[in-house]
Enzyme design. Structure first.
Site, PDB file in Angstrom:
ATOM      1  CB  CYS A 386     -24.754 -19.640  39.257  1.00  0.00           C
ATOM      2  SG  CYS A 386     -26.008 -20.403  40.309  1.00  0.00           S
ATOM      3  CG  HIS A 560     -55.772 -15.617  31.170  1.00  0.00           C
ATOM      4  ND1 HIS A 560     -57.149 -15.650  31.086  1.00  0.00           N
ATOM      5  CD2 HIS A 560     -55.447 -16.452  32.177  1.00  0.00           C
ATOM      6  CE1 HIS A 560     -57.633 -16.470  32.021  1.00  0.00           C
ATOM      7  NE2 HIS A 560     -56.619 -16.974  32.693  1.00  0.00           N
TER       8      HIS A 560
END
Length: 641
Positions: A386, A560
């Site tokens: 939404c 990472h």
């Protein structure tokens, strides 16, 4: 009745832009609602006209209003654009607005906060790859300090006077409208915009900042009640309850609870949109509410959020409860009386659902969406989105998850804002009025529409799509299924190969890598080619190196990404670079580089396993000395299993 096609109801570009702005404003304001409530309660309790007046404690009011709240909004706006660095830049820029200002700089914060984040983001992009290794942290800190400091000064000297003038002009305009008894006419424009999901733009972006100026002078403001008033929506829902038929009537009791007690007003918007003449009832209720507030001299101390009757009463000043009750009650009654006329007319000639229809005797085809994305393989994740990603989508996601479980499918269902739809979503579900915006945000995804946020009939369509896609894989024989998930590393099926954490091709033995940046680019290329991450994951690994050196010693580096880029990871994967001659990595040589893309908590799991496997220099050297991809893969996978 002819089938209603979603594509014949596309939102205008103007409306779409405003809905996008509304969602952005919401994501700046909603994380800080607790601070606004604290301000409202302190004002309501300790103001001279409050429940327990206190001259000492009420001194907190002005610093909260003019410093803390704008800075929090500016911080959140900067963070939306560029994480924590953007947040700090946004806060510094906003702080310059608050010094010496006698008005609350909410409008200014909503502008300079995101802009401060954007400036520091562009600077980082401009110097990417140009900073010598080892100097990243110094450059990061000084660049943020210098740029943020300059922006703070510019805000103080130039932006603050402009924004103060704009805010004062708006406030004067509202005062003029109120003094001339014209404020009720604002409902003619506000109410239609509200049911088109522009409620957050109007409430947080326009009315609330001006209302706060009135609070500073009189302790309350009727502007805070124009959007959050739950009486109007309650009147619409009660009209359907008394005079409606079919599934829309059956859903009303739950909708009343969610709207009136939960404060999620989006629940009644579809009822108005389904019968556009009800906008007249909406406007009538809005006018009645404003007139009642003028007669009773009522207004809350801040905009109730969520707009429930509980929030309204909690933020009502002492001695003004009658005004609050009358405002809600009168607006509810007027809305109900007008809405009843149009609801009765809407259901005139109504027939019960036929087998080929979805709801209320009306043949619907919301999900015949042209140019829609595709679903590739099993459906594992459904996102209900939404504009703000909180109340209405959270409620609908919970309902959909229950429907899927009843149908026998244990599928992840999450809720989010339109602009935060994750990359690993298989289906994106939105209200029909927001589907076009969702498709613009994620055009490659498969989109489905619902007509209501509470138990919409289109959930049956979602279940059917899941059944069609997921049950196809059930045709695979049991032996094939066992093979697909068998830990053995031999004779894997093609399906299991596509889900491997470490592919043989992702083990690279090379001495062509010259530096850390080359290594990161090569790792990211293999991640992207293997479907493990998006291209943007490279930014995540580069940013992680600036925050934390992933060279952990023993000749081993484990690059990472940072947490805020987690949505760029599509599935867990590893890429191994073996460089016998070593690669310069933050002033040290590394020979083994293991790139990690960890989905969820698997990230930490993998780090833990690697730390154990390569705890000494000898173990790293032994692994490199294997010089054989298959043996390396077997060692790492045996460790995982």
């Amino acid at each position: 009745m002819e089938t209603t096609q979603l594509n014949n109801k596309k939102s205008s570009g103007f409306q779409a832009r405003f809905q996008k702005i509304g969602g952005y404003l919401s994501r700046m304001v909603i994380p800080n609602i607790g601070a606004f409530i604290a301000f409202g309660l302190i004002t309501a309790i300790f103001l001279e006209t409050g429940w327990y007046p206190n001259e000492t404690i009420i001194k907190l009011k002005d610093p909260l209003l003019r410093s803390l709240l704008p800075i929090l909004i500016g911080y959140s706006g900067g963070e939306l654009v560029y994480g924590k660095r953007g947040a700090v830049a946004g806060a510094l820029a906003t702080f310059g607005l608050t010094i010496g200002s006698d008005v609350a700089m909410f409008l200014g914060a909503m502008i300079v906060g995101p802009f401060g984040g954007w400036i520091i983001k562009k600077f980082d992009q401009a110097i990417d790859g140009k900073v010598r290794e080892g100097f990243e942290m110094i450059v990061d800190n000084f660049s943020l300090g210098i740029i943020g400091g300059i922006f703070c000064i510019l805000s103080f000297l130039f932006v603050e006077p402009i924004m103060a003038g704009i805010t004062n002009a708006l406030a004067s305009g509202v005062v003029w409208v109120m003094e001339h008894k014209l404020l009720p006419l604002s409902a003619i424009f506000i109410e239609p915009a509200r049911v088109l999901f522009l409620n957050n733009v109007i409430d947080h972006g326009i009315l609330a900042p001006i209302g706060l100026e009135q609070v500073a002078s009189q302790g309350f403001s009727p502007l805070f009640m124009i959007i959050p008033n739950p009486g109007i929506g309650l009147g619409i829902l009660l009209a359907y309850w008394f005079f409606g038929k079919g599934e829309m009537k059956e859903a009303v009791p739950g909708a009343v609870i969610i709207h009136f007690l939960g404060g999620i007003h989006e629940i009644f918007f579809p009822y108005v949109l389904a019968n556009p003449l009800l906008i007249l009832a909406d406007i009538a209720g809005g006018i009645a509410a404003i007139i009642t507030m003028q007669i009773t001299n009522y207004g809350p101390v801040y905009t109730p959020s969520p707009g429930s009757i509980i929030s309204v009463l909690a933020l009502t000043p002492r001695g003004k409860y009658l005004g609050a009750i009358l405002t809600v009650g009168v607006s509810c009654l007027v809305t109900f009386l007008v809405a009843s006329i149009f609801v009765k007319k809407y259901y005139r000639g109504y027939v019960e659902n036929s087998p080929g229809s979805n709801t209320d005797g009306l043949v619907r085809s919301f999900n015949n969406i042209e140019n829609n994305g595709t679903i590739d393989g099993q459906i594992k994740k459904i996102v209900v989105a939404c504009d703000a990603g909180m109340g209405s989508s959270a409620m609908s996601a919970s309902s959909l998850k229950k429907k899927l479980k009843e149908a026998g499918y244990n599928i992840e269902v999450v809720h989010t804002a339109l602009q935060n739809i994750p990359n690993d979503a298989d289906i994106v579900v939105t209200h029909k009025e927001l589907t076009n915006l969702a498709m613009k945000a994620k055009p490659e995804k498969y989109h489905m529409s619902i007509s209501s946020y509470i138990n919409p009939p289109e959930f049956a369509d979602v279940v059917n799509v899941v059944r069609e896609n997921n049950d196809k894989d059930m045709k695979v024989s049991n032996s094939e299924k066992i093979t697909s998930y068998e830990p053995s590393k031999e004779n894997k099926t093609p399906n299991s190969a596509s889900n491997e954490v470490l592919k043989l091709d992702n083990i690279i033995i090379t001495d062509d890598i010259k530096n850390r940046d080359e290594a990161l680019r090569l790792i990211n290329k293999h991640f992207v080619d293997g479907g493990y991450t998006t291209e943007k994951y490279l930014e995540a690994m580069v940013k992680k190196e600036k925050e934390f050196n992933t060279n952990i010693g023993n000749g081993l580096a484990i690059p990472h990404g940072t947490f805020e880029y987690k949505d760029e990871i599509l599935k867990t994967g590893l890429v191994i670079l073996v460089c016998k001659n070593g690669v310069r990595w933050n002033d040290e040589d590394v020979k083994l580089i293991i790139g990690i893309a960890g989905k969820g908590d698997e990230h930490l799991e993998i780090l833990s396993k690697l730390a154990t496997e390569f705890e000494t220099q000898e173990k790293v050297d032994e692994f490199i000395a294997l010089n054989n991809k298959t043996k390396m893969k077997n060692i790492l996978e045996s460790d995982e299993n």
